[in-house]
Scaffold this motif. Structure first.
Motif, PDB file in Angstrom:
ATOM      1  N   PRO B  61      46.416 -11.218  88.675  1.00 51.41           N
ATOM      2  CA  PRO B  61      45.125 -10.648  88.278  1.00 51.41           C
ATOM      3  C   PRO B  61      45.196  -9.405  87.389  1.00 51.41           C
ATOM      4  O   PRO B  61      44.189  -9.003  86.809  1.00 51.41           O
ATOM      5  N   GLU B  62      46.378  -8.832  87.267  1.00 50.07           N
ATOM      6  CA  GLU B  62      46.490  -7.551  86.555  1.00 50.07           C
ATOM      7  C   GLU B  62      46.081  -7.708  85.096  1.00 50.07           C
ATOM      8  O   GLU B  62      46.554  -8.610  84.400  1.00 50.07           O
ATOM      9  N   GLY B  63      45.199  -6.806  84.653  1.00 50.97           N
ATOM     10  CA  GLY B  63      44.743  -6.826  83.267  1.00 50.97           C
ATOM     11  C   GLY B  63      43.520  -7.703  83.044  1.00 50.97           C
ATOM     12  O   GLY B  63      43.018  -7.793  81.923  1.00 50.97           O
ATOM     13  N   ASN B  84      50.937  -9.578  75.446  1.00 46.97           N
ATOM     14  CA  ASN B  84      51.464 -10.443  76.507  1.00 46.97           C
ATOM     15  C   ASN B  84      50.372 -11.256  77.215  1.00 46.97           C
ATOM     16  O   ASN B  84      50.674 -12.017  78.151  1.00 46.97           O
ATOM     17  N   GLN B  85      49.142 -11.122  76.758  1.00 50.85           N
ATOM     18  CA  GLN B  85      48.062 -11.977  77.245  1.00 50.85           C
ATOM     19  C   GLN B  85      47.783 -13.139  76.297  1.00 50.85           C
ATOM     20  O   GLN B  85      46.844 -13.926  76.525  1.00 50.85           O
ATOM     21  N   THR B  86      48.579 -13.262  75.254  1.00 48.13           N
ATOM     22  CA  THR B  86      48.515 -14.450  74.404  1.00 48.13           C
ATOM     23  C   THR B  86      48.924 -15.653  75.252  1.00 48.13           C
ATOM     24  O   THR B  86      50.010 -15.686  75.830  1.00 48.13           O
ATOM     25  N   SER B  87      48.041 -16.632  75.342  1.00 41.81           N
ATOM     26  CA  SER B  87      48.288 -17.749  76.248  1.00 41.81           C
ATOM     27  C   SER B  87      47.188 -18.790  76.093  1.00 41.81           C
ATOM     28  O   SER B  87      46.208 -18.595  75.370  1.00 41.81           O
ATOM     29  N   THR B 108      41.189 -22.594  76.299  1.00 45.90           N
ATOM     30  CA  THR B 108      41.036 -21.666  75.173  1.00 45.90           C
ATOM     31  C   THR B 108      42.413 -21.110  74.850  1.00 45.90           C
ATOM     32  O   THR B 108      43.060 -20.504  75.712  1.00 45.90           O
ATOM     33  N   ARG B 109      42.845 -21.343  73.622  1.00 48.17           N
ATOM     34  CA  ARG B 109      44.129 -20.774  73.197  1.00 48.17           C
ATOM     35  C   ARG B 109      43.843 -19.413  72.587  1.00 48.17           C
ATOM     36  O   ARG B 109      43.261 -19.324  71.508  1.00 48.17           O
ATOM     37  N   LEU B 110      44.245 -18.365  73.298  1.00 49.25           N
ATOM     38  CA  LEU B 110      44.005 -16.989  72.869  1.00 49.25           C
ATOM     39  C   LEU B 110      45.275 -16.404  72.262  1.00 49.25           C
ATOM     40  O   LEU B 110      46.349 -16.474  72.870  1.00 49.25           O
ATOM     41  N   THR B 111      45.114 -15.840  71.085  1.00 53.40           N
ATOM     42  CA  THR B 111      46.209 -15.113  70.446  1.00 53.40           C
ATOM     43  C   THR B 111      45.784 -13.669  70.290  1.00 53.40           C
ATOM     44  O   THR B 111      44.704 -13.381  69.739  1.00 53.40           O
ATOM     45  N   VAL B 112      46.622 -12.758  70.778  1.00 52.92           N
ATOM     46  CA  VAL B 112      46.344 -11.326  70.643  1.00 52.92           C
ATOM     47  C   VAL B 112      47.380 -10.748  69.691  1.00 52.92           C
ATOM     48  O   VAL B 112      48.592 -10.858  69.925  1.00 52.92           O
ATOM     49  N   THR B 113      46.900 -10.157  68.596  1.00 52.47           N
ATOM     50  CA  THR B 113      47.827  -9.649  67.571  1.00 52.47           C
ATOM     51  C   THR B 113      47.842  -8.127  67.540  1.00 52.47           C
ATOM     52  O   THR B 113      46.953  -7.464  68.076  1.00 52.47           O
TER      53      THR B 113
END
Lengths: 111, 113
Positions: B61-63, B84-87, B108-113
Motif C-alpha cells: 500500500p505504500e505510496g 518505481n510506480q510505473t506498472s 491501465t499501463r501507467l508510465t511515470v517519467t
C-alpha cells in the motif's frame, strides 16, 4: 511473502498436446482459483476449486487440489493456438478476503 | 454481462504528479480490488474494499491511497507519482465474501517519467 508459485514459468507445446501447470501455496485456504490473461489484457476467471474438493472439470480444463501438499494443477487437454496466454492461480487464505496470485505460467501453443 | 471499466488504458505522468485511476463496475459487487502487475512478480494487491467507505491495505500500500464513495466506483490515488510506480494497474470486483470469482478490468499501463 504469501505469494504462491507457479511451475513451470514458461511452457511451449504443439497444438493438440496437453498442457499441465502447477501451483503451490503456503497456508490453509478457502479455495483456489485459476485465471487466464491474454497479452496485455485483464484476467479472466477459469475455474474455482474449494478446499474440500479434490478435482474439478470444466470443458477441456481439469483442476486438482492436494491440500496435504498445498498444491494444485491445471490441465488443458487438446490445446489450441487460442490457449496461448499466461495462467495464474489465486488462493484465498482461510479467514481473509485477500486473493493471493501466483507469478504465472506463460503458455505458448504452436500451430 | 459483467463489466469492469478503467478510466484509461495508457497514462503517462511526471514524477511528483498526483494521479487518479478510476474503476467502475456494473454488477453491484461488494468487493473491489486494486493490483499492480510487474514482470516476474505477478499480481500484487495494493488495496481492497469490501463495502462503501471501507478499505483494507493489501501487500504493497505504500505510496497509494484509495477512495470508495459509491458502491460501483473504486479509485486508486498516487499521491506523488514516482518512477518505481510505473506498472500495469488492474482493478477487479467480486460479490461479497471470499468464495467468489473476480472480474477484472482491461488494465491501465501507467508510465511515470
Amino acid at each position: 511473502s504469501q505469494q504462491g508459485e507457479e511451475d513451470p514459468q514458461a511452457l511451449s507445446i504443439q497444438e493438440g498436446e496437453n498442457a499441465t501447470m502447477n501451483c503451490s501455496y503456503k497456508t490453509s485456504i478457502n479455495n483456489l482459483q485459476w485465471y487466464r490473461q491474454n497479452s496485455g489484457r485483464g484476467l479472466v476467471h477459469l475455474i474455482l476449486i474449494r478446499s474440500n474438493e479434490r478435482e474439478k472439470h470444466s470443458g477441456r480444463l481439469r483442476v486438482t487440489l492436494d491440500t496435504s501438499k498445498k498444491s494444485s494443477s491445471l490441465l488443458i487437454t487438446a490445446s489450441r493456438a487460442a490457449d496461448t496466454a499466461s495462467y495464474f492461480c489465486a488462493t484465498v487464505y482461510t479467514g481473509t478476503y485477500k486473493y493471493i496470485f501466483g507469478t504465472g505460467t506463460r503458455l505458448k501453443v504452436l500451430a | 454481462d459483467v463489466k469492469v471499466t478503467q478510466s484509461s488504458r495508457y497514462l503517462v505522468k511526471r514524477t511528483g504528479e498526483k494521479v487518479f485511476l478510476e474503476c467502475v463496475q456494473d454488477m453491484d459487487h461488494e468487493n473491489m480490488f486494486w493490483y499492480r502487475q510487474d514482470p516476474g512478480l505477478g499480481l500484487r494487491l495494493i488495496y481492497f474494499s469490501y463495502d462503501v467507505k471501507m478499505k483494507e491495505k493489501g501487500d504493497i500500500p505504500e505510496g497509494y491511497s484509495v477512495s470508495r464513495e459509491k458502491k460501483e466506483r473504486f479509485s486508486l490515488i498516487l499521491e506523488s507519482a514516482s518512477t518505481n510506480q510505473t506498472s500495469m494497474y488492474l482493478c477487479a470486483s467480486s460479490f461479497g465474501g471470499s468464495q467468489n470469482e473476480q472480474y477484472f478490468g482491461p488494465g491501465t499501463r501507467l508510465t511515470v517519467t
